[in-house]
Design a protein around this motif. Structure first.
Motif, PDB file in Angstrom:
ATOM      1  N   THR A 120      -7.961   5.037   3.069  1.00 49.46           N
ATOM      2  CA  THR A 120      -9.084   5.606   3.818  1.00 49.46           C
ATOM      3  C   THR A 120      -9.075   5.190   5.294  1.00 49.46           C
ATOM      4  OG1 THR A 120     -10.508   3.773   3.154  1.00 49.46           O
ATOM      5  CG2 THR A 120     -10.571   5.770   1.787  1.00 49.46           C
ATOM      6  N   ALA A 121      -8.137   4.329   5.675  1.00 47.40           N
ATOM      7  CA  ALA A 121      -8.030   3.908   7.079  1.00 47.40           C
ATOM      8  C   ALA A 121      -7.650   5.105   7.949  1.00 47.40           C
ATOM      9  CB  ALA A 121      -6.990   2.804   7.222  1.00 47.40           C
ATOM     10  N   THR A 122      -8.184   5.160   9.152  1.00 46.32           N
ATOM     11  CA  THR A 122      -7.840   6.251  10.072  1.00 46.32           C
ATOM     12  C   THR A 122      -6.623   5.899  10.922  1.00 46.32           C
ATOM     13  OG1 THR A 122      -9.416   5.394  11.685  1.00 46.32           O
ATOM     14  CG2 THR A 122     -10.194   7.132  10.185  1.00 46.32           C
ATOM     15  N   ASP A 123      -6.243   4.624  10.950  1.00 49.94           N
ATOM     16  CA  ASP A 123      -5.051   4.193  11.681  1.00 49.94           C
ATOM     17  C   ASP A 123      -3.854   4.162  10.739  1.00 49.94           C
ATOM     18  OD1 ASP A 123      -6.451   3.758  14.058  1.00 49.94           O
ATOM     19  OD2 ASP A 123      -6.982   1.710  13.454  1.00 49.94           O
ATOM     20  N   ALA A 124      -2.683   4.443  11.314  1.00 45.74           N
ATOM     21  CA  ALA A 124      -1.447   4.354  10.537  1.00 45.74           C
ATOM     22  C   ALA A 124      -1.164   2.887  10.223  1.00 45.74           C
ATOM     23  CB  ALA A 124      -0.285   4.949  11.321  1.00 45.74           C
ATOM     24  N   VAL A 125      -0.839   2.618   8.972  1.00 44.59           N
ATOM     25  CA  VAL A 125      -0.411   1.280   8.569  1.00 44.59           C
ATOM     26  C   VAL A 125       0.982   1.435   7.987  1.00 44.59           C
ATOM     27  CG1 VAL A 125      -0.869  -0.727   7.119  1.00 44.59           C
ATOM     28  CG2 VAL A 125      -2.780   0.560   8.094  1.00 44.59           C
ATOM     29  N   SER A 129      10.173  -4.433   5.531  1.00 40.00           N
ATOM     30  CA  SER A 129      10.800  -5.637   4.988  1.00 40.00           C
ATOM     31  C   SER A 129      11.624  -6.321   6.075  1.00 40.00           C
ATOM     32  CB  SER A 129      11.689  -5.263   3.803  1.00 40.00           C
ATOM     33  OG  SER A 129      12.759  -4.441   4.257  1.00 40.00           O
ATOM     34  N   ARG A 130      12.180  -7.470   5.766  1.00 43.04           N
ATOM     35  CA  ARG A 130      13.028  -8.207   6.709  1.00 43.04           C
ATOM     36  C   ARG A 130      14.192  -7.358   7.194  1.00 43.04           C
ATOM     37  NH1 ARG A 130      13.187 -13.382   7.734  1.00 43.04           N
ATOM     38  NH2 ARG A 130      11.768 -14.783   6.701  1.00 43.04           N
ATOM     39  N   ASP A 131      14.699  -6.517   6.300  1.00 37.48           N
ATOM     40  CA  ASP A 131      15.873  -5.717   6.673  1.00 37.48           C
ATOM     41  C   ASP A 131      15.490  -4.361   7.268  1.00 37.48           C
ATOM     42  OD1 ASP A 131      14.972  -4.769   4.254  1.00 37.48           O
ATOM     43  OD2 ASP A 131      16.953  -4.587   3.355  1.00 37.48           O
ATOM     44  N   HIS A 132      14.237  -4.269   7.758  1.00 40.34           N
ATOM     45  CA  HIS A 132      13.820  -3.105   8.548  1.00 40.34           C
ATOM     46  C   HIS A 132      13.520  -1.864   7.699  1.00 40.34           C
ATOM     47  CE1 HIS A 132      14.069  -1.229  12.726  1.00 40.34           C
ATOM     48  NE2 HIS A 132      13.433  -2.361  12.914  1.00 40.34           N
ATOM     49  N   LYS A 133      13.364  -2.028   6.391  1.00 43.27           N
ATOM     50  CA  LYS A 133      13.060  -0.900   5.501  1.00 43.27           C
ATOM     51  C   LYS A 133      11.550  -0.745   5.368  1.00 43.27           C
ATOM     52  CE  LYS A 133      17.405  -0.297   4.327  1.00 43.27           C
ATOM     53  NZ  LYS A 133      18.178   0.529   5.168  1.00 43.27           N
ATOM     54  N   ILE A 134      11.104   0.498   5.386  1.00 43.24           N
ATOM     55  CA  ILE A 134       9.669   0.786   5.250  1.00 43.24           C
ATOM     56  C   ILE A 134       9.261   0.549   3.799  1.00 43.24           C
ATOM     57  CG2 ILE A 134       7.875   2.554   5.448  1.00 43.24           C
ATOM     58  CD1 ILE A 134       9.717   3.876   7.615  1.00 43.24           C
ATOM     59  N   ILE A 135       8.258  -0.302   3.602  1.00 43.31           N
ATOM     60  CA  ILE A 135       7.804  -0.613   2.243  1.00 43.31           C
ATOM     61  C   ILE A 135       6.358  -0.187   2.004  1.00 43.31           C
ATOM     62  CG2 ILE A 135       9.471  -2.467   1.859  1.00 43.31           C
ATOM     63  CD1 ILE A 135       7.248  -4.480   2.552  1.00 43.31           C
ATOM     64  N   LEU A 136       5.651   0.185   3.066  1.00 39.28           N
ATOM     65  CA  LEU A 136       4.272   0.655   2.922  1.00 39.28           C
ATOM     66  C   LEU A 136       4.018   1.691   4.009  1.00 39.28           C
ATOM     67  CD1 LEU A 136       1.272  -1.211   1.846  1.00 39.28           C
ATOM     68  CD2 LEU A 136       1.052  -0.141   4.075  1.00 39.28           C
ATOM     69  N   ASN A 139      -1.872   6.831   4.089  1.00 36.62           N
ATOM     70  CA  ASN A 139      -2.191   8.255   4.301  1.00 36.62           C
ATOM     71  C   ASN A 139      -2.276   8.615   5.776  1.00 36.62           C
ATOM     72  OD1 ASN A 139      -2.271   8.708   1.571  1.00 36.62           O
ATOM     73  ND2 ASN A 139      -4.490   8.580   1.403  1.00 36.62           N
ATOM     74  N   ALA A 140      -2.881   7.746   6.586  1.00 33.61           N
ATOM     75  CA  ALA A 140      -2.984   8.027   8.022  1.00 33.61           C
ATOM     76  C   ALA A 140      -1.593   8.087   8.648  1.00 33.61           C
ATOM     77  CB  ALA A 140      -3.849   6.972   8.715  1.00 33.61           C
ATOM     78  N   ALA A 141      -0.691   7.216   8.229  1.00 29.81           N
ATOM     79  CA  ALA A 141       0.681   7.253   8.744  1.00 29.81           C
ATOM     80  C   ALA A 141       1.341   8.583   8.366  1.00 29.81           C
ATOM     81  CB  ALA A 141       1.484   6.075   8.199  1.00 29.81           C
ATOM     82  N   GLN A 142       1.059   9.071   7.182  1.00 28.45           N
ATOM     83  CA  GLN A 142       1.623  10.360   6.770  1.00 28.45           C
ATOM     84  C   GLN A 142       1.126  11.475   7.687  1.00 28.45           C
ATOM     85  OE1 GLN A 142       1.776  11.083   2.396  1.00 28.45           O
ATOM     86  NE2 GLN A 142       0.953   8.996   2.245  1.00 28.45           N
ATOM     87  N   ARG A 143      -0.186  11.451   8.008  1.00 31.09           N
ATOM     88  CA  ARG A 143      -0.747  12.473   8.898  1.00 31.09           C
ATOM     89  C   ARG A 143      -0.184  12.351  10.315  1.00 31.09           C
ATOM     90  NH1 ARG A 143      -5.264  10.859   6.235  1.00 31.09           N
ATOM     91  NH2 ARG A 143      -6.020   9.663   8.020  1.00 31.09           N
ATOM     92  N   GLY A 146       3.842  12.783  10.157  1.00 35.39           N
ATOM     93  CA  GLY A 146       4.284  14.046   9.569  1.00 35.39           C
ATOM     94  C   GLY A 146       5.287  13.911   8.435  1.00 35.39           C
ATOM     95  N   TYR A 147       5.398  12.734   7.852  1.00 35.23           N
ATOM     96  CA  TYR A 147       6.285  12.503   6.706  1.00 35.23           C
ATOM     97  C   TYR A 147       5.448  12.077   5.509  1.00 35.23           C
ATOM     98  CZ  TYR A 147      10.282  12.072   9.943  1.00 35.23           C
ATOM     99  OH  TYR A 147      11.243  12.287  10.879  1.00 35.23           O
ATOM    100  N   SER A 148       5.885  12.444   4.323  1.00 35.02           N
ATOM    101  CA  SER A 148       5.235  11.913   3.121  1.00 35.02           C
ATOM    102  C   SER A 148       5.777  10.508   2.885  1.00 35.02           C
ATOM    103  CB  SER A 148       5.534  12.799   1.908  1.00 35.02           C
ATOM    104  OG  SER A 148       6.890  12.663   1.525  1.00 35.02           O
ATOM    105  N   SER A 149       5.044   9.716   2.135  1.00 36.56           N
ATOM    106  CA  SER A 149       5.516   8.352   1.871  1.00 36.56           C
ATOM    107  C   SER A 149       6.841   8.381   1.108  1.00 36.56           C
ATOM    108  CB  SER A 149       4.461   7.535   1.130  1.00 36.56           C
ATOM    109  OG  SER A 149       4.117   8.134  -0.085  1.00 36.56           O
TER     110      SER A 149
END
Length: 180
Positions: A120-125, A129-136, A139-143, A146-149
């Motif tokens: 429900t956050a309006t800011d992208a979160v 990980s340590r090796d630069h991989k997206i782990i979270l 919904n705001a980040a998706q909006r 423009g990518y789905s999780s």
């Protein structure tokens, strides 16, 4: 038939009984004393299930104790055949799993609460990980991006960073080293 042949000290201490008060009695009689009534003829009786299947049986039961608090007991029942003419015997291992199960319930509730806040956050979160991989990726980040999780999870963060901002690896490395 549920007649108790032997018990260990832990069982006796938990039941506050002496060995001679337990041996020769039926398992359901002793269970009733602890506030955890049981009957061999009921479908959820682990002894009945182990006797019918000849296999190890695991059950979890909730029961009230004399103080009024509800407890959860994990019961493992193992069939043992001593000889063809004697047996089968059954060994029951009971463990109070109340605290463990309560911890799991609390963790699930906290995870749900955390997910609700993130979703429900309006800011992208975005978390990596340590090796630069997206782990979270909320919904705001998706909006915003423009990518789905599903499209970004376990992918390199650089897929979201425009090239003009340079190599983000050094910023992550610097943060991990200095925490600034």
């Amino acid at each position: 038939d549920g007649t108790i042949q032997d018990v260990n000290k832990v069982f006796l201490n938990n039941c506050c009984l002496a060995r001679d008060e337990v041996l020769g009695r039926k398992c359901y009689e002793i269970r009733a004393l602890s506030g955890n009534p049981c009957r061999i003829e009921t479908p959820d009786c682990p002894l009945k299930k182990a006797r019918e299947t000849g296999e190890r049986v695991e059950t979890t039961q909730r029961y009230g104790r004399l103080g009024g608090d509800e407890r959860e007991l994990s019961r493992l029942m193992y069939p043992i055949v001593a000889t063809e003419s004697v047996g089968p015997y059954f060994v029951e291992i009971s463990t109070d799993v109340t605290e463990y199960r309560n911890l799991i319930r609390r963790l699930k509730a906290e995870r749900k609460r955390f997910s609700t806040i993130l979703d429900t956050a309006t800011d992208a979160v975005v978390s990596i990980s340590r090796d630069h991989k997206i782990i979270l990726f909320n919904n705001a980040a998706q909006r915003i991006f423009g990518y789905s999780s599903e499209e970004v999870l376990n992918k390199d963060l650089n897929m979201l960073i425009p090239p003009q901002y340079g190599d983000h690896y050094r910023f992550v490395r610097q943060f991990l080293e200095t925490r600034k």
